[in-house]
Design an enzyme around this catalytic site. Structure first.
Site, PDB file in Angstrom:
ATOM      1  N   GLN A  93     -65.834  17.285  83.723  1.00 14.80           N
ATOM      2  CA  GLN A  93     -65.238  17.871  84.935  1.00 14.80           C
ATOM      3  C   GLN A  93     -66.241  17.818  86.078  1.00 14.80           C
ATOM      4  O   GLN A  93     -65.928  18.188  87.201  1.00 14.80           O
ATOM      5  CB  GLN A  93     -64.847  19.330  84.661  1.00 14.80           C
ATOM      6  CG  GLN A  93     -63.776  19.461  83.599  1.00 14.80           C
ATOM      7  CD  GLN A  93     -63.738  20.882  83.037  1.00 14.80           C
ATOM      8  OE1 GLN A  93     -63.083  21.760  83.581  1.00 14.80           O
ATOM      9  NE2 GLN A  93     -64.446  21.117  81.955  1.00 14.80           N
ATOM     10  N   HIS A 113     -62.460  15.109  87.473  1.00 17.91           N
ATOM     11  CA  HIS A 113     -62.341  15.760  88.784  1.00 17.91           C
ATOM     12  C   HIS A 113     -62.957  14.925  89.906  1.00 17.91           C
ATOM     13  O   HIS A 113     -63.218  15.446  90.991  1.00 17.91           O
ATOM     14  CB  HIS A 113     -62.962  17.163  88.752  1.00 17.91           C
ATOM     15  CG  HIS A 113     -62.154  18.142  87.939  1.00 17.91           C
ATOM     16  ND1 HIS A 113     -62.650  19.339  87.484  1.00 17.91           N
ATOM     17  CD2 HIS A 113     -60.869  18.079  87.494  1.00 17.91           C
ATOM     18  CE1 HIS A 113     -61.700  19.974  86.797  1.00 17.91           C
ATOM     19  NE2 HIS A 113     -60.618  19.224  86.773  1.00 17.91           N
ATOM     20  N   CYS A 121     -59.820   9.153 102.467  1.00 16.78           N
ATOM     21  CA  CYS A 121     -59.036   9.717 103.557  1.00 16.78           C
ATOM     22  C   CYS A 121     -58.236  10.915 103.052  1.00 16.78           C
ATOM     23  O   CYS A 121     -57.745  10.920 101.927  1.00 16.78           O
ATOM     24  CB  CYS A 121     -58.106   8.644 104.105  1.00 16.78           C
ATOM     25  SG  CYS A 121     -57.033   9.292 105.402  1.00 16.78           S
ATOM     26  N   CYS A 124     -54.270   9.067 103.776  1.00 17.54           N
ATOM     27  CA  CYS A 124     -53.787   7.801 103.224  1.00 17.54           C
ATOM     28  C   CYS A 124     -54.733   7.339 102.116  1.00 17.54           C
ATOM     29  O   CYS A 124     -55.504   8.115 101.583  1.00 17.54           O
ATOM     30  CB  CYS A 124     -53.645   6.741 104.322  1.00 17.54           C
ATOM     31  SG  CYS A 124     -55.203   6.027 104.880  1.00 17.54           S
ATOM     32  N   CYS A 147     -55.962   5.201 109.333  1.00 17.95           N
ATOM     33  CA  CYS A 147     -54.945   6.083 109.939  1.00 17.95           C
ATOM     34  C   CYS A 147     -55.522   7.140 110.880  1.00 17.95           C
ATOM     35  O   CYS A 147     -54.767   7.870 111.513  1.00 17.95           O
ATOM     36  CB  CYS A 147     -54.110   6.738 108.834  1.00 17.95           C
ATOM     37  SG  CYS A 147     -54.961   8.101 108.015  1.00 17.95           S
ATOM     38  N   THR A 187     -68.305  24.717  79.839  1.00 22.31           N
ATOM     39  CA  THR A 187     -67.142  24.867  80.709  1.00 22.31           C
ATOM     40  C   THR A 187     -66.409  26.156  80.385  1.00 22.31           C
ATOM     41  O   THR A 187     -66.326  26.545  79.220  1.00 22.31           O
ATOM     42  CB  THR A 187     -66.171  23.670  80.608  1.00 22.31           C
ATOM     43  OG1 THR A 187     -65.010  23.951  81.415  1.00 22.31           O
ATOM     44  CG2 THR A 187     -65.738  23.375  79.183  1.00 22.31           C
ATOM     45  N   ASN A 209     -71.768  27.125  74.619  1.00 20.05           N
ATOM     46  CA  ASN A 209     -71.662  27.910  75.849  1.00 20.05           C
ATOM     47  C   ASN A 209     -72.270  29.293  75.566  1.00 20.05           C
ATOM     48  O   ASN A 209     -71.923  29.905  74.562  1.00 20.05           O
ATOM     49  CB  ASN A 209     -70.182  28.058  76.249  1.00 20.05           C
ATOM     50  CG  ASN A 209     -70.010  28.545  77.677  1.00 20.05           C
ATOM     51  OD1 ASN A 209     -70.698  29.446  78.123  1.00 20.05           O
ATOM     52  ND2 ASN A 209     -69.071  27.937  78.389  1.00 20.05           N
ATOM     53  N   ALA A 227     -77.062  24.632  76.864  1.00 21.24           N
ATOM     54  CA  ALA A 227     -76.817  23.261  76.410  1.00 21.24           C
ATOM     55  C   ALA A 227     -78.113  22.472  76.219  1.00 21.24           C
ATOM     56  O   ALA A 227     -78.233  21.691  75.274  1.00 21.24           O
ATOM     57  CB  ALA A 227     -75.918  22.550  77.413  1.00 21.24           C
TER      58      ALA A 227
HETATM   59  P1  OAD Z   1     -67.636  26.930  85.687  1.00 23.02           P
HETATM   60  O1  OAD Z   1     -68.622  27.209  86.766  1.00 23.02           O
HETATM   61  O2  OAD Z   1     -66.297  27.563  85.753  1.00 23.02           O
HETATM   62  O3  OAD Z   1     -68.244  27.374  84.290  1.00 23.02           O
HETATM   63  C1  OAD Z   1     -69.517  27.036  83.872  1.00 23.02           C
HETATM   64  C2  OAD Z   1     -69.616  27.401  82.409  1.00 23.02           C
HETATM   65  O4  OAD Z   1     -70.869  26.977  81.936  1.00 23.02           O
HETATM   66  C3  OAD Z   1     -69.488  28.894  82.094  1.00 23.02           C
HETATM   67  O5  OAD Z   1     -68.591  29.057  81.013  1.00 23.02           O
HETATM   68  C4  OAD Z   1     -70.901  29.302  81.684  1.00 23.02           C
HETATM   69  O6  OAD Z   1     -70.912  30.302  80.694  1.00 23.02           O
HETATM   70  C5  OAD Z   1     -71.429  28.002  81.138  1.00 23.02           C
HETATM   71  N1  OAD Z   1     -72.882  27.829  81.235  1.00 23.02           N
HETATM   72  C6  OAD Z   1     -73.741  28.300  82.169  1.00 23.02           C
HETATM   73  N2  OAD Z   1     -74.992  27.886  81.933  1.00 23.02           N
HETATM   74  C7  OAD Z   1     -74.941  27.113  80.813  1.00 23.02           C
HETATM   75  C8  OAD Z   1     -75.899  26.389  80.064  1.00 23.02           C
HETATM   76  N3  OAD Z   1     -77.177  26.348  80.418  1.00 23.02           N
HETATM   77  N4  OAD Z   1     -75.471  25.713  78.968  1.00 23.02           N
HETATM   78  C9  OAD Z   1     -74.170  25.718  78.605  1.00 23.02           C
HETATM   79  N5  OAD Z   1     -73.216  26.386  79.274  1.00 23.02           N
HETATM   80  C10 OAD Z   1     -73.594  27.077  80.369  1.00 23.02           C
HETATM   81  O7  OAD Z   1     -67.541  25.371  85.557  1.00 23.02           O
HETATM   82  P2  OAD Z   1     -66.407  24.461  84.921  1.00 23.02           P
HETATM   83  O8  OAD Z   1     -65.832  25.072  83.697  1.00 23.02           O
HETATM   84  O9  OAD Z   1     -66.962  23.095  84.860  1.00 23.02           O
HETATM   85  O10 OAD Z   1     -62.995  21.905  89.466  1.00 23.02           O
HETATM   86  O11 OAD Z   1     -65.344  24.534  86.044  1.00 23.02           O
HETATM   87  C11 OAD Z   1     -64.296  23.665  85.977  1.00 23.02           C
HETATM   88  C12 OAD Z   1     -63.904  23.239  87.323  1.00 23.02           C
HETATM   89  O12 OAD Z   1     -63.749  24.341  88.217  1.00 23.02           O
HETATM   90  C13 OAD Z   1     -64.847  22.340  88.068  1.00 23.02           C
HETATM   91  O13 OAD Z   1     -64.810  21.012  87.658  1.00 23.02           O
HETATM   92  C14 OAD Z   1     -64.309  22.460  89.419  1.00 23.02           C
HETATM   93  C15 OAD Z   1     -64.308  23.942  89.465  1.00 23.02           C
HETATM   94  O14 OAD Z   1     -63.664  24.458  90.483  1.00 23.02           O
HETATM   95  C16 OAD Z   1     -62.477  21.450  90.594  1.00 23.02           C
HETATM   96  O15 OAD Z   1     -63.143  21.340  91.598  1.00 23.02           O
HETATM   97  C17 OAD Z   1     -61.047  21.067  90.474  1.00 23.02           C
END
Ligand code: OAD
Length: 245
Positions: A93, A113, A121, A124, A147, A187, A209, A227
């Site tokens: 992501q 993502h 753009c 367009c 555009c 995530t 996590n 991680a």
């Molecule tokens: P988040 O910021 O929501 O979550 C980060 C996750 O990483 C949390 O669950 C933390 O507990 C975990 N975390 C923090 N430090 C860590 C470490 N050192 N090792 C392992 N885990 C750790 O990020 P995402 O889940 O990636 O989407 O968020 C998903 C999406 O929301 C992003 O891609 C973006 C965002 O808005 C869009 O822009 C559509």
């Protein structure tokens, strides 16, 4: 754990947490706030419509942080796993390029993502270039050469559809055979498609996590550690198991 890695099909799903130890702030939680603004509110079409300059400033700053950051041991461990597994796909992501800079070939990853270094753009299909964009606050936002609308970052925002060709790549991987190991790292797993891909066909589902997530209850194993520490250890164990050591 999963037997011979050389014959295993492995799906890895990563989120912002895998880049946290490289110094890239995650989205949720206090660390992610930028100038007191919530990133989950900035990464939206509504925020861009209302204040495109502010949204671009945030992305310009994120681009700078990413350029200055280095892949960490978790990114490197993903590359090792990809090299050793029989069949492998990373669905990330993350819009940063740290998986690629760690050495993971683009054909083994889907940036579901988008890519922060792409520009397109807002109206367009026009594609722009990184240097078209304002890196300093004074500069004007580039407009589309086709555009005339404002250019925007080439990422998926909240409420927007995923790129169909990216979905197809994940679906093709899942359709090609059952997954022996799904590994979900860093995530919050708040999106339905992430939980779905992680759980759909996995023989074994391991989550790394420090915090529990909605996916935790489906996990065969939850490793509550950063991680950068946990993933190299796990990959090492998988490789040793695969070699019969
Ligand atoms: P988040 O910021 O929501 O979550 C980060 C996750 O990483 C949390 O669950 C933390 O507990 C975990 N975390 C923090 N430090 C860590 C470490 N050192 N090792 C392992 N885990 C750790 O990020 P995402 O889940 O990636 O989407 O968020 C998903 C999406 O929301 C992003 O891609 C973006 C965002 O808005 C869009 O822009 C559509």
């Amino acid at each position: 754990m999963i037997g011979d890695l050389a014959h295993a099909r492995v799906l890895v799903i990563t989120g912002a947490g895998i880049s946290a130890e490289s110094g890239i702030p995650t989205f949720r939680g206090q660390d992610g706030y930028w100038r007191n603004l919530d990133p989950t509110k900035l990464a939206t079409p509504e925020a861009f419509a209302e204040n495109p300059k502010l949204v671009w400033e945030w992305y310009a700053e994120r681009r700078r942080w990413i350029r200055e950051a280095q892949p960490n041991p978790a990114h490197t461990a993903v590359v090792t796993l990809a090299e050793r597994a029989g069949d492998f796909l990373l669905v990330t992501q993350n819009v940063d390029d740290l998986h690629a800079r760690a050495g993971l070939p683009r054909k083994k990853m889907v940036q579901i993502h988008g890519d922060i270094f792409e520009t397109r753009c807002s109206q367009c299909d026009g594609i722009g270039h990184d240097h078209d964009q304002p890196d300093e606050r004074e500069r004007e936002i580039a407009v589309c050469k086709t555009c005339g609308a404002l250019m925007r970052p080439g990422v998926v925002w909240f409420g927007e559809q995923l790129e169909p060709r990216n979905i197809d790549r994940v679906e093709e991987f899942l359709a090609a055979g059952s997954v022996d190991l799904a590994l979900v790292v860093g995530t919050t797993a708040l999106f339905g498609y992430i939980t779905d891909w992680a759980t759909r066909s996995a023989g074994k589902l391991i989550e790394i996590n420090p915090e529990a997530t909605p996916l935790s209850r489906f996990a065969t194993e939850s490793i509550r550690a950063p991680a950068g520490v946990a993933l190299p250890r796990l990959v090492d164990a998988l490789c040793r198991e695969g070699s019969g050591a």
